[in-house]
Structures are given as structure tokens and as C-alpha cells.
Design an enzyme around this catalytic site. Structure first.
Site, mmCIF file in Angstrom:
data_model
loop_
_atom_site.group_PDB
_atom_site.id
_atom_site.type_symbol
_atom_site.label_atom_id
_atom_site.label_comp_id
_atom_site.label_asym_id
_atom_site.label_seq_id
_atom_site.Cartn_x
_atom_site.Cartn_y
_atom_site.Cartn_z
ATOM 1 N N ASP A 247 45.737 135.578 96.043
ATOM 2 C CA ASP A 247 45.917 136.524 97.153
ATOM 3 C C ASP A 247 47.097 137.462 96.948
ATOM 4 O OD1 ASP A 247 47.779 134.351 97.559
ATOM 5 O OD2 ASP A 247 48.094 135.097 99.599
ATOM 6 N N ASP B 108 44.951 129.869 93.145
ATOM 7 C CA ASP B 108 46.306 129.840 93.672
ATOM 8 C C ASP B 108 46.304 128.855 94.844
ATOM 9 O OD1 ASP B 108 48.994 130.686 94.276
ATOM 10 O OD2 ASP B 108 48.158 131.968 95.844
ATOM 11 N N ASP C 258 49.015 128.380 97.984
ATOM 12 C CA ASP C 258 49.339 128.940 99.301
ATOM 13 C C ASP C 258 48.660 130.297 99.492
ATOM 14 O OD1 ASP C 258 52.148 127.340 100.291
ATOM 15 O OD2 ASP C 258 51.714 127.328 98.150
#
Length: 230
Positions: free
Chosen positions: A172, A13, A15
Site C-alpha cells: 500500500d 506487506d 500493516d
């Protein structure tokens, strides 16, 4: 992860996993507040919601929910501001450059799969030098469906020419883990990103959960096999 699985590629991922972008996301919110005569909020106020997109950020900045009739116009204004500052302060999380170097030394291709629209993802990645070594980049406009749908991850595997079962996806947010499992990839959740409740990561069904990029590297190294450089 089962011992019989051979990992041939690692996908991240963007950001909150690969790159810390909260200074610019929060900065854009504070510029929006300044236009309305409001003082800036501490950047750390935005960190727990930075992974939730405009809805999460604007809720912190103005207490506004996406269902509010004024939200679409405010969101458009926010995104226009963010487009002007998104490359000001993006920075790989500490330890990520070393991890990418390790993958490259082992000949393991790596890539990025993000829901961030191309309008923002492309210029952001240009400003982050390590992104130039990614073997594949899938942004929010690359497939018809975004995470948690598995389509973006499956497209990344297709472009790499590697079976999804031989890929790891690192993220995240819970949607990252849901997407990875739906794509039959190995899933690693990181607590160091923008997760509002780091303890919740344990309940997402990830194959691994780590607290730091260095722990992520140790986790991946137990799974990786050296492959020929593509």
C-alpha cells in the site's frame, strides 16, 4: 502483467495491506498524548500516516518532525508503549482471510515481507491466526536493507525456492512497488490501506492497482496457476 508470466507465490506487506493495525498504532500515540495531559485524537487522523512509521504518527500526534532534538526520546517512549498494546486489536482487512483461503486451496504459497522490526512483527503475527499459514515471513531485521531496497523480497523468494519473476508482491506504499520492481517481481498496489493519496497509486508503476481485497483476489486469480502444495 504479460501473459507469459506464471505466478507461483504471492507476498504481502503487513500493516495497511494484510492487517489493519491503526487502532493500536493510534492508540499508542493517544496514550503518549495522555501522559502529557492532551486529549486523544480520532484514530482516523492516524490512518493516512500509519504506513510512515513513528515519524508520520508522531507528526500527527504532536506536530513534531524527526529532525527535532526531542524526537528520539519521544519515539523511544512511543515504541515502548506500542510494544505493550500491538496485539490488542490487529485485524485482517475484510476479504483478506477469504483471499488467503483461496491461495491455500490452490496450493499457492504466500508470505509476508514487512519493514516492521522483529520486536514488533513477531508478537503481532502471533496474534493474527491466518499468519500461521504463511510459508515465509521476512521482517525488518531479516536483511541488511529494508524496502524500498529489493533485498527483503529477494530473500523471501530465496526461502520459498521460487524465482522472483514468478512472485507477486502486494503493498500500500510506493516503497513496496519500488522494491517489487527492483526485485523483478510483479507489483500490485492497494488503495484500501494507509496511502495518504489513493489516487497517487496510479503513478507508482505497479502492474495492477486495486481498491478492495475482493478486487485484489480477482486480480491475482487472473495470474495464478495451481501448483503443488509445498
Amino acid at each position: 502483467m504479460g501473459d507469459s508470466v506464471t505466478v507461483q507465490a504471492v507476498l504481502f506487506d503487513l500493516d495497511g495491506t494484510l492487517v489493519d493495525t491503526v487502532l493500536d498504532l493510534g492508540g499508542a500515540c493517544n496514550m503518549l498524548r495522555a501522559r502529557r495531559g492532551l486529549p486523544p485524537l480520532p484514530i482516523d487522523d492516524y490512518r493516512p500516516v500509519a504506513g510512515r512509521g513513528s515519524a508520520g504518527l508522531l507528526h500527527v500526534a504532536f506536530g513534531m518532525v524527526a529532525e527535532d532534538p526531542a524526537f528520539p526520546a519521544l519515539c523511544t517512549e512511543f515504541l515502548d508503549i506500542y510494544a505493550t498494546c500491538l496485539a490488542d486489536h490487529p485485524c485482517p482487512f475484510p476479504g483478506i482471510p477469504a483471499l488467503i483461503d483461496t491461495l491455500r486451496e490452490r496450493g499457492v504459497p504466500w508470505g509476508i515481507v514487512t519493514n516492521k522490526p522483529h520486536r514488533f512483527a513477531a508478537p503481532l503475527l502471533v496474534s493474527v491466526p491466518l499468519a500461521a499459514t504463511a510459508a515465509v515471513v521476512i521482517d525488518g531485521d531479516s536483511t541488511a536493507n529494508a524496502k524500498p531496497h529489493p533485498a527483503p523480497l529477494l530473500e523471501a523468494a530465496r526461502r520459498l525456492g521460487i524465482p522472483p519473476q514468478a512472485c507477486v508482491y502486494v503493498g500500500d506504499e510506493e516503497r513496496d512497488i519500488v522494491a517489487a520492481r527492483a526485485a523483478s517481481m510483479q507489483a500490485v498496489a492497494v488503495r484500501y490501506g494507509y496511502t495518504a493519496d489513493p489516487a497517487a497509486c496510479d503513478g507508482w508503476g505497479a502492474h495492477g492497482v486495486v481498491d478492495t481485497p475482493s478486487a485484489l483476489q480477482n486480480c491475482l486469480l487472473t495470474w495464478l496457476t495451481t501448483v503443488a502444495t509445498q
